[in-house]
Design a protein around this motif. Structure first.
Motif, PDB file in Angstrom:
ATOM      1  N   ARG A  27       1.033  -1.529   0.375  1.00 58.70           N
ATOM      2  CA  ARG A  27      -0.322  -0.342  -0.315  1.00 58.70           C
ATOM      3  C   ARG A  27       0.286   1.309  -0.170  1.00 58.70           C
ATOM      4  N   SER A  28       2.508   0.898   0.768  1.00 60.98           N
ATOM      5  CA  SER A  28       2.957   2.371   0.597  1.00 60.98           C
ATOM      6  C   SER A  28       3.557   2.519  -0.031  1.00 60.98           C
ATOM      7  N   SER A  29       4.047   1.363  -0.545  1.00 61.28           N
ATOM      8  CA  SER A  29       4.973   1.461  -1.877  1.00 61.28           C
ATOM      9  C   SER A  29       4.783   0.998  -2.914  1.00 61.28           C
ATOM     10  N   PRO A  30       3.986   0.998  -3.808  1.00 62.62           N
ATOM     11  CA  PRO A  30       3.064  -0.278  -5.227  1.00 62.62           C
ATOM     12  C   PRO A  30       5.167  -1.156  -5.714  1.00 62.62           C
ATOM     13  N   ALA A  31       5.411  -0.183  -5.859  1.00 64.35           N
ATOM     14  CA  ALA A  31       6.381  -0.909  -6.784  1.00 64.35           C
ATOM     15  C   ALA A  31       7.114  -1.686  -6.195  1.00 64.35           C
ATOM     16  N   SER A  32       7.557  -1.879  -4.707  1.00 62.84           N
ATOM     17  CA  SER A  32       8.191  -2.693  -3.467  1.00 62.84           C
ATOM     18  C   SER A  32       7.924  -3.795  -4.021  1.00 62.84           C
ATOM     19  N   SER A  33       8.570  -4.887  -4.555  1.00 67.21           N
ATOM     20  CA  SER A  33       8.742  -6.461  -3.879  1.00 67.21           C
ATOM     21  C   SER A  33       8.398  -6.917  -2.695  1.00 67.21           C
ATOM     22  N   VAL A  34       7.291  -7.937  -2.562  1.00 72.87           N
ATOM     23  CA  VAL A  34       7.324  -8.249  -0.630  1.00 72.87           C
ATOM     24  C   VAL A  34       7.362 -10.288  -1.017  1.00 72.87           C
ATOM     25  N   LEU A  35       7.734  -9.958  -0.073  1.00 71.90           N
ATOM     26  CA  LEU A  35       8.081 -11.886  -0.108  1.00 71.90           C
ATOM     27  C   LEU A  35       7.942 -12.564   1.298  1.00 71.90           C
ATOM     28  N   VAL A  36       6.681 -13.072   1.758  1.00 71.61           N
ATOM     29  CA  VAL A  36       6.417 -14.385   3.048  1.00 71.61           C
ATOM     30  C   VAL A  36       6.807 -15.269   2.618  1.00 71.61           C
ATOM     31  N   LEU A  37       8.128 -15.769   3.869  1.00 68.33           N
ATOM     32  CA  LEU A  37       8.025 -17.068   4.104  1.00 68.33           C
ATOM     33  C   LEU A  37       7.623 -17.419   5.248  1.00 68.33           C
ATOM     34  N   ASP A  38       6.988 -18.521   5.146  1.00 69.64           N
ATOM     35  CA  ASP A  38       6.437 -19.006   6.955  1.00 69.64           C
ATOM     36  C   ASP A  38       6.723 -21.149   6.997  1.00 69.64           C
ATOM     37  N   ARG A  39       6.969 -21.257   7.973  1.00 74.63           N
ATOM     38  CA  ARG A  39       7.217 -22.736   7.584  1.00 74.63           C
ATOM     39  C   ARG A  39       6.470 -23.689   7.706  1.00 74.63           C
ATOM     40  N   SER A  40       5.086 -23.588   7.810  1.00 77.09           N
ATOM     41  CA  SER A  40       3.791 -23.941   6.652  1.00 77.09           C
ATOM     42  C   SER A  40       3.357 -23.442   5.865  1.00 77.09           C
ATOM     43  N   ASP A  41       2.414 -23.818   5.569  1.00 79.50           N
ATOM     44  CA  ASP A  41       1.080 -24.252   4.313  1.00 79.50           C
ATOM     45  C   ASP A  41      -0.009 -23.376   5.073  1.00 79.50           C
TER      46      ASP A  41
END
Ligand code: FAD
Length: 374
Positions: A27-41
């Protein structure tokens, strides 16, 4: 060899703090790439009381998320019944109703909405975080401009920052399961306390389908065992026969560490943001996650910016809930506060706001309780 994957912001943990953080970055920087890592599905379970304060939903709505879709199918719970250690009980309508829904459902829906905004997700258990001058390295598999540790109460990212776990008197442990709803409890969140092993309490939160989330918790400092947690639950909620009992730790905000400057931030339980009066953590998780997402645009200064944003938004409240938690170590003070809440709806509302959202220790609560001290 697997190629290294880069994102401007890597978020470890896809729970409420991590999901809110990822949404805030987009929302604040739409050009930024974001990756979420989680140990669970996802969806995955999370040991919790499943009580969602309306203020948590406000934060998510402020990030542009569809909170009606998040909570669809789970009725609002308008009332709260609170018994003090000395046996005084107050039951009143809350200023705004709460929602009770299984975390597997809430967190699954929340992450789904966030992934719909161009956020990437990988199932990965983070083990090693190395801060370099220009980026952060995660397990030699991922690199990040900024890394946000939203990886819960046993945070690996927090350990990598050299920050220890909360001291035992600032760390709670609780057990929860699911049981048929108590008679007459429809639409009421029940919190029952006890002078035995104080501070300790049990809860029963109705899910609206005939079942309730029930649990019991106390401070780790008391050396409580699993069997004693189960015993506490049965003592405070007689006749309740829960299934699926699981325990988990709660790092209380009274033990939160000072966050360092730099490219690695913490949010939610990883930052010890759990209300020391009630064990509420979802409101703090989404709020601190959202602020971490906003701070992430500041690169190597992100840590300092996040600290400032959090102090401005929550500092006064955290000081108030810390003071209230110290005062409430005397059961007589809790008794007096509950008597004051029983006598005055406004005191009740103030107490609920202090325990579940960002309320303050108001003069009318202090005066009301002082007058009723015995
Ligand atoms: C028994 C109990 C009852 C509670 N009741 C309530 C309640 O009724 N209402 C309320 O508001 N709060 C309650 N809380 C607190 C609430 O559950 C937490 O504050 C909240 O879940 C914090 O969200 P989070 O996103 O910070 O962490 P989490 O929800 O714990 O999410 C962390 C995520 O990180 C992932 N992760 C962890 N380690 C790694 C790793 N090494 N690599 C990759 N991923 C990782 C996990 O899989 C998880 O998905 C309760 C807590 C307990 C224990």
């Amino acid at each position: 060899m697997t190629p290294v994957e880069h994102a401007d912001v890597v978020v470890v943990g896809g729970g409420p703090a991590g999901a809110a953080c990822a949404a805030a970055v987009r929302r604040s920087s739409p050009a930024s790439s974001v990756l979420v890592l989680d140990r669970s599905d996802f969806p995955r379970d999370k040991v919790c009381g499943d009580g969602i304060a309306p203020e948590a939903l406000d934060v998510l709505a402020g990030l542009g998320l569809d909170t009606a879709a998040l909570t669809a199918g789970f009725p609002a719970v308008p009332r709260l019944r609170l018994s003090s250690p000395g046996g005084t009980t107050v039951e009143r309508a809350m200023h705004r109703p709460a929602v009770v829904m299984p975390r597997a459902v809430l967190d699954g829906r929340l992450l789904d909405q966030v992934l719909g905004r161009g956020v990437r997700f990988r199932r990965h258990t983070v083990r090693r975080v190395t801060v370099r001058p220009t980026h952060v390295d995660v397990d030699g598999r991922f690199t990040a401009g900024v890394l946000v540790g939203a990886d819960g109460a046993e945070s690996v990212v927090r350990r990598a920052l050299g920050l220890g776990v909360n001291a035992p008197d600032r760390l709670a442990v609780a057990i929860r399961g699911y049981a048929p709803e108590l008679p007459g409890q429809d639409g009421v969140q029940v919190i029952a306390t006890t002078p035995l092993r104080w501070p300790a309490y049990a809860w029963s939160f109705p899910l609206g389908d005939g079942r309730a989330n029930v649990g019991y918790g106390e401070l780790v400092a008391g050396g409580v065992t699993r069997a004693e947690l189960v015993e506490g639950l049965h003592r405070l909620l007689p006749g309740v026969e829960p299934s699926g009992l699981r325990a988990h730790r709660l790092p209380l905000s009274t033990g939160r560490p000072r966050l360092p400057d730099g490219r690695v931030l913490l949010a939610g339980d990883a930052q010890s943001l759990i209300n020391p009066l009630t064990g509420e953590g979802i409101f703090y998780a989404v709020l601190s996650g959202a602020l971490a997402g906003a701070a992430a645009a500041h690169g190597s200064r992100a840590g300092a910016v996040h600290r400032r944003l959090l102090r401005r938004r929550l500092g006064a409240h955290l000081r108030a809930s810390g003071t209230a938690s110290r005062l409430s170590r005397w059961p007589a003070v809790m008794d007096a506060a509950v008597r004051a809440a029983a006598a005055d709806q406004r005191v009740f509302d103030d107490v609920v706001a202090l325990g579940l959202a960002d309320g303050r220790l108001t003069a009318r609560t202090l005066v009301g309780a002082a007058r009723r001290l015995r």
